[in-house]
Design a protein around this motif. Structure first.
Motif, PDB file in Angstrom:
ATOM      1  N   LYS A  17     -66.778  23.058  95.135  1.00  0.00           N
ATOM      2  CA  LYS A  17     -67.532  22.383  94.063  1.00  0.00           C
ATOM      3  C   LYS A  17     -66.697  22.346  92.795  1.00  0.00           C
ATOM      4  O   LYS A  17     -66.667  21.354  92.078  1.00  0.00           O
ATOM      5  CB  LYS A  17     -68.857  23.100  93.813  1.00  0.00           C
ATOM      6  N   LYS A  18     -66.006  23.445  92.511  1.00  0.00           N
ATOM      7  CA  LYS A  18     -65.151  23.514  91.317  1.00  0.00           C
ATOM      8  C   LYS A  18     -64.067  22.448  91.363  1.00  0.00           C
ATOM      9  O   LYS A  18     -63.742  21.819  90.371  1.00  0.00           O
ATOM     10  CB  LYS A  18     -64.482  24.898  91.254  1.00  0.00           C
ATOM     11  N   LYS A  19     -63.525  22.238  92.548  1.00  0.00           N
ATOM     12  CA  LYS A  19     -62.419  21.275  92.693  1.00  0.00           C
ATOM     13  C   LYS A  19     -62.920  19.839  92.595  1.00  0.00           C
ATOM     14  O   LYS A  19     -62.145  18.934  92.286  1.00  0.00           O
ATOM     15  CB  LYS A  19     -61.730  21.441  94.055  1.00  0.00           C
ATOM     16  N   ALA A  20     -64.196  19.643  92.928  1.00  0.00           N
ATOM     17  CA  ALA A  20     -64.823  18.329  92.823  1.00  0.00           C
ATOM     18  C   ALA A  20     -63.985  17.213  93.447  1.00  0.00           C
ATOM     19  O   ALA A  20     -63.795  16.160  92.873  1.00  0.00           O
ATOM     20  CB  ALA A  20     -65.125  17.997  91.367  1.00  0.00           C
ATOM     21  N   GLY A  21     -63.434  17.468  94.601  1.00  0.00           N
ATOM     22  CA  GLY A  21     -62.667  16.407  95.270  1.00  0.00           C
ATOM     23  C   GLY A  21     -62.121  16.957  96.559  1.00  0.00           C
ATOM     24  O   GLY A  21     -62.667  17.920  97.100  1.00  0.00           O
ATOM     25  N   GLU A  22     -61.048  16.374  97.039  1.00  0.00           N
ATOM     26  CA  GLU A  22     -60.490  16.840  98.297  1.00  0.00           C
ATOM     27  C   GLU A  22     -59.396  17.884  98.045  1.00  0.00           C
ATOM     28  O   GLU A  22     -58.677  17.808  97.065  1.00  0.00           O
ATOM     29  CB  GLU A  22     -59.901  15.657  99.052  1.00  0.00           C
ATOM     30  N   VAL A  23     -59.326  18.867  98.926  1.00  0.00           N
ATOM     31  CA  VAL A  23     -58.307  19.908  98.795  1.00  0.00           C
ATOM     32  C   VAL A  23     -57.612  20.097 100.136  1.00  0.00           C
ATOM     33  O   VAL A  23     -58.261  20.052 101.184  1.00  0.00           O
ATOM     34  CB  VAL A  23     -58.913  21.299  98.469  1.00  0.00           C
ATOM     35  N   VAL A  24     -56.322  20.323 100.089  1.00  0.00           N
ATOM     36  CA  VAL A  24     -55.587  20.619 101.317  1.00  0.00           C
ATOM     37  C   VAL A  24     -55.920  22.050 101.742  1.00  0.00           C
ATOM     38  O   VAL A  24     -55.832  22.976 100.935  1.00  0.00           O
ATOM     39  CB  VAL A  24     -54.075  20.462 101.084  1.00  0.00           C
ATOM     40  N   ALA A  25     -56.354  22.204 102.988  1.00  0.00           N
ATOM     41  CA  ALA A  25     -56.844  23.504 103.459  1.00  0.00           C
ATOM     42  C   ALA A  25     -55.819  24.621 103.242  1.00  0.00           C
ATOM     43  O   ALA A  25     -56.157  25.699 102.752  1.00  0.00           O
ATOM     44  CB  ALA A  25     -57.223  23.400 104.931  1.00  0.00           C
TER      45      ALA A  25
END
Ligand code: PHE
Length: 511
Positions: A17-25
């Motif tokens: 939620k903090k990143k509010a987007g896509e993150v590389v695992a």
């Protein structure tokens, strides 16, 4: 219904939620300092609750090789050469003098000179009788390729997908200059679903789940505070990374079984073969295009091969020159023994079956003889997604009295039927060593298409007579590449995969 999640999963949800987007695992696992597997198991919990998910992409990463890194610090060879000219105030110079002064290795030096010319910074002239270069430009701004090289500054890897169209063009140039390395890997990108984005973490209850009850829990009664994790037998178990037989070897073993079940015996022959067995004994004239260097790998060590008994060599010579006793007129040229002594990397396993004819002659064998060969062959081909320079052929021959084309078609039908192809068709074809010759195609149900498999035919008298195999004894022969079948069987689009061995594919194969 309230959602219950494990403490760890709630933590991951909060991070996403903090990143509010896509993150590389992998990046997230690194950042949170948790194990990748723990992270992915939390993501699976999110997936089960429709809160999140992941996407799997194949990504390309690019880095400079040692030579590229060297140029990043010292400048490309053209810049290094230019700097020598500028620092020494040289306006023109003999090219050999510049080579000496530069102390750059000749092959790289000439790449530098050629790029100086391409940049229109110098001109080259031999008018004076010597090979001289002249500075022709006054300004030498950073070139596009030099600017592009800078993106590697301070980075070991860059992501292919982040490059623009123009950058990809420049990358191609660096690639052509052999300055980069490419690596391919799978990457998982994590995301939240709309539900996952909307849900407030406070709405989620922490799940205190256990999979084992201990004696203490029983005696203290604390087991009542936990929820028991149900077994899910549909979930895959841990991946077993045990060794297994390579799919190509499995396929070879299957084909070997088919031949054996049809009463054939396996033969092997040398990979380093004489042009004699590879071409001459197959009645391929010495100026046949297939013999040229562009098609065939000739060897310089050993440079010459031992030929069989001289009367047999003579019989082959006669056949080429005037047909010998085969009833043919031959090719009508002067046969050169030195051409036949040349060594090649066998271009087809037919060379090996011809060796069996020679043995048949020497041992005074009785018919029928049924042999097969599954082995490596080599052709001077440019390697791409459908060509290899080193591949495998599957070949069979039958020596028998009164053998006919019908027998051959019957054998082929049986062979391909056992390989899983119910329908075959044969069409007239051409090989220098068979007459009649047939192309064999099989019907591949899965694609609903006819696929060309290989060649076949009855060896010409010009091929069999030198080995004393004369009418009514005839030799039926057929051969084909193995990798084409393998690509169908294993559903690989790129023939190189069969030998590059993508580990994901190998692991997905059955035992
Ligand atoms: N040697 C042929 C090839 O390499 C195949 C072949 C074998 C054709 C036997 C006819 C007879 O394609």
């Amino acid at each position: 219904m309230t959602i219950k999640l494990k403490k760890q999963t709630i933590k991951i949800l909060r991070e996403l939620k903090k990143k509010a987007g896509e993150v590389v695992a992998k990046d997230l696992a690194l950042e949170l300092n948790i194990d990748y597997i723990v992270l992915m198991s939390a993501i699976n919990d999110l997936i089960d609750n429709d809160l999140g998910g992941f996407r799997e992409d194949e990504i390309y990463q690019i880095s400079l090789n040692d030579e590229g890194i060297n140029y990043l610090t010292k400048g490309l060879p053209e810049r290094q050469l230019l700097n020598i000219l500028l620092e020494n105030d040289i306006k023109e110079i003999n090219i050999d003098d510049l080579l000496k002064r530069s102390k750059i290795e000749p092959s790289i030096f000439y790449i530098g000179v050629s790029n100086l010319k391409k940049n229109r910074w110098i001109a080259q002239s031999k008018a004076s009788g010597e090979n001289r270069i002249y500075l022709t430009a006054e300004k030498f701004p950073q070139t596009e390729i030099e600017r592009f090289l800078q993106i590697f500054e301070g980075k070991t890897m860059i992501d292919y997908s982040t490059l623009s169209k123009n950058e990809i063009k420049l990358l191609d140039q660096l690639n052509k200059r052999k300055l980069i390395k490419k690596t391919r890997k799978n990457q998982r990108t994590l995301y939240l679903t709309d539900k996952g984005k909307k849900i407030a973490v406070s709405e989620i209850q922490e799940l205190r789940q256990i999979s084992k009850i201990t004696p203490e829990m029983l005696s203290l009664g604390t087991w009542k505070n936990y929820e028991l994790k149900p077994f899910d037998v549909s979930k895959p178990g841990p991946l077993l990374k045990a060794g297994r037989i390579h799919p190509m070897n499995k396929l070879i073993n299957e084909i070997r079984e088919i031949f054996l079940s049809m009463g054939f015996t396996e033969i092997r022959g040398p990979i380093v073969e004489s042009a004699f067995y590879n071409f001459d004994a197959l009645f391929q004239p010495q100026d046949h295009p297939a013999r040229e260097m562009q098609d065939t790998f000739y060897l310089s060590n050993p440079k010459t091969a031992k030929l069989p008994e001289s009367d047999r060599v003579n019989a082959v010579k006669e056949t080429h020159e005037n047909g010998g006793d085969s009833g043919s007129q031959g090719w009508g040229y002067e046969w050169d023994i030195n051409e036949a002594k040349k060594t090649v990397l066998r271009t087809h396993t037919t060379a090996t079956t011809i060796r069996r004819l020679a043995e048949f002659y020497r041992n005074n064998d009785k018919v029928p003889v049924k042999v097969f060969c599954i082995d490596r062959v080599f052709r001077n081909e440019k390697v791409d997604r459908s060509h290899l320079a080193e591949f495998t052929q599957v070949e069979g021959i039958v020596i028998d009295d009164g053998a006919t084309l019908c027998d051959l078609i019957g054998l082929l039908s049986e062979f391909y039927r056992k390989l899983g192809f119910k329908k075959i068709i044969t069409r007239p074809g051409f090989f220098p060593y068979t007459e009649p010759s047939m192309e064999v195609s099989v019907y591949y149900d899965k694609l609903g298409e006819w696929l060309e498999m290989g060649g076949s035919g009855i060896f010409r008298p010009e091929v069999t007579y030198p080995w004393g195999i004369k009418d009514p004894t005839r030799v039926l022969a057929w051969g084909q590449g193995l990798e084409r079948i393998a690509m169908l069987y294993f559903d690989r689009k790129d023939i190189r995969d069969l030998y590059i061995n993508p580990i994901k594919w190998l692991r997905s194969q059955s035992y």
